[in-house]
Design a protein around this motif. Structure first.
Motif, short mmCIF file in Angstrom:
data_model
loop_
_atom_site.label_atom_id
_atom_site.label_comp_id
_atom_site.label_asym_id
_atom_site.label_seq_id
_atom_site.Cartn_x
_atom_site.Cartn_y
_atom_site.Cartn_z
N MET A 18 0.86 -1.18 0.00
CA MET A 18 0.00 0.00 0.00
C MET A 18 0.90 1.24 0.00
N ASP A 19 0.46 2.28 -0.66
CA ASP A 19 1.20 3.55 -0.76
C ASP A 19 2.45 3.45 -1.64
N LEU A 20 2.52 2.46 -2.51
CA LEU A 20 3.68 2.29 -3.38
C LEU A 20 4.01 3.55 -4.20
N PRO A 21 3.04 4.24 -4.79
CA PRO A 21 3.41 5.43 -5.58
C PRO A 21 4.18 6.48 -4.78
N ILE A 22 3.77 6.73 -3.56
CA ILE A 22 4.44 7.75 -2.76
C ILE A 22 5.85 7.32 -2.37
N VAL A 23 6.03 6.07 -1.96
CA VAL A 23 7.36 5.64 -1.52
C VAL A 23 8.33 5.49 -2.70
N VAL A 24 7.83 5.13 -3.87
CA VAL A 24 8.70 5.06 -5.05
C VAL A 24 9.22 6.45 -5.40
N GLN A 25 8.36 7.45 -5.27
CA GLN A 25 8.75 8.82 -5.61
C GLN A 25 9.72 9.42 -4.60
N ASN A 26 9.78 8.86 -3.40
CA ASN A 26 10.64 9.36 -2.31
C ASN A 26 11.49 8.22 -1.76
N PRO A 27 12.41 7.69 -2.55
CA PRO A 27 13.14 6.48 -2.16
C PRO A 27 14.22 6.71 -1.11
N LEU A 28 14.65 5.60 -0.51
CA LEU A 28 15.81 5.61 0.36
C LEU A 28 17.08 5.73 -0.48
N ALA A 29 17.10 4.96 -1.58
CA ALA A 29 18.27 4.97 -2.46
C ALA A 29 17.85 4.48 -3.85
N ILE A 30 18.66 4.86 -4.83
CA ILE A 30 18.45 4.39 -6.20
C ILE A 30 19.79 3.87 -6.71
#
Length: 187
Positions: free
Chosen positions: A72-84
């Motif tokens: 749940m809330d995948l769109p928000i956490v993908v846009q604000n990642p820990l690292a890429i």
């Protein structure tokens, strides 16, 4: 254009339908377009998509099964990642470490950029799952695959890691130093 909060709410509603078995089999989730953070690592300003069938397949994989409600809330956490991270195996693919967890193991999302889906060029989510071993993430950092790091959140993440050997402690200590000195691209 929809705001990320609206996109996230729609995603969660559709995910609930998938959990209940009410979502069409060939549905494609839309997670919006890349944030400034994602674009700073050269993820193009194209829609981010995830096929419901792929999500279902990934959730049922033998090596790292998960309950769909965990994302749940995948769109928000993908846009604000820990690292890429740049993929070590696929050109044009990025691995995004997100804040969602499964038993203290962070989820990662693999995105293939500029993929042709039904005659539309998109950023296609090819995989989503939790990492069985957090040392993989430290290895990616030590192999200089990191393109972006939220230094504050990564410092917190490193502080929570537990080691059972001096070798693993050394691996995490080295990765921690790399992140502390890492310079993100200007947004």
């Amino acid at each position: 254009m929809m705001q990320i909060e609206e996109i996230n709410e729609r995603f969660n509603d559709e995910l609930f339908k998938q959990i209940e078995g009410l979502l069409p089999k060939y549905h494609t989730y839309t997670l919006g377009t890349p944030s400034a953070i994602l674009q700073s690592v050269q993820i193009p300003d194209l829609p981010i998509e995830l096929r419901a069938s792929r999500l279902n397949d990934k959730a049922m994989q033998e090596t790292h099964p998960f309950d769909l409600q965990e994302i749940m809330d995948l769109p928000i956490v993908v846009q604000n990642p820990l690292a890429i991270f740049r993929s070590a195996t696929h050109i044009g693919r990025y691995v995004i470490m997100i804040e969602l967890e499964h038993n203290k193991k962070n989820y990662i999302v693999a995105i293939q950029t500029k993929r042709n889906n039904n005659n539309a060029i998109v950023n296609d989510i090819r995989s989503i799952h939790y990492r069985n071993s957090n040392s993989h993430i430290a290895n990616w950092i030590n192999e200089n695959l990191v393109d972006y790091a939220n230094k504050e959140k990564m410092a917190e993440w490193f502080s929570k890691q537990q080691y059972n050997s001096a070798e693993v402690r050394k691996l995490f200590n080295h990765a921690t130093k790399i992140i502390q000195n890492f310079e993100n691209a200007k947004l």
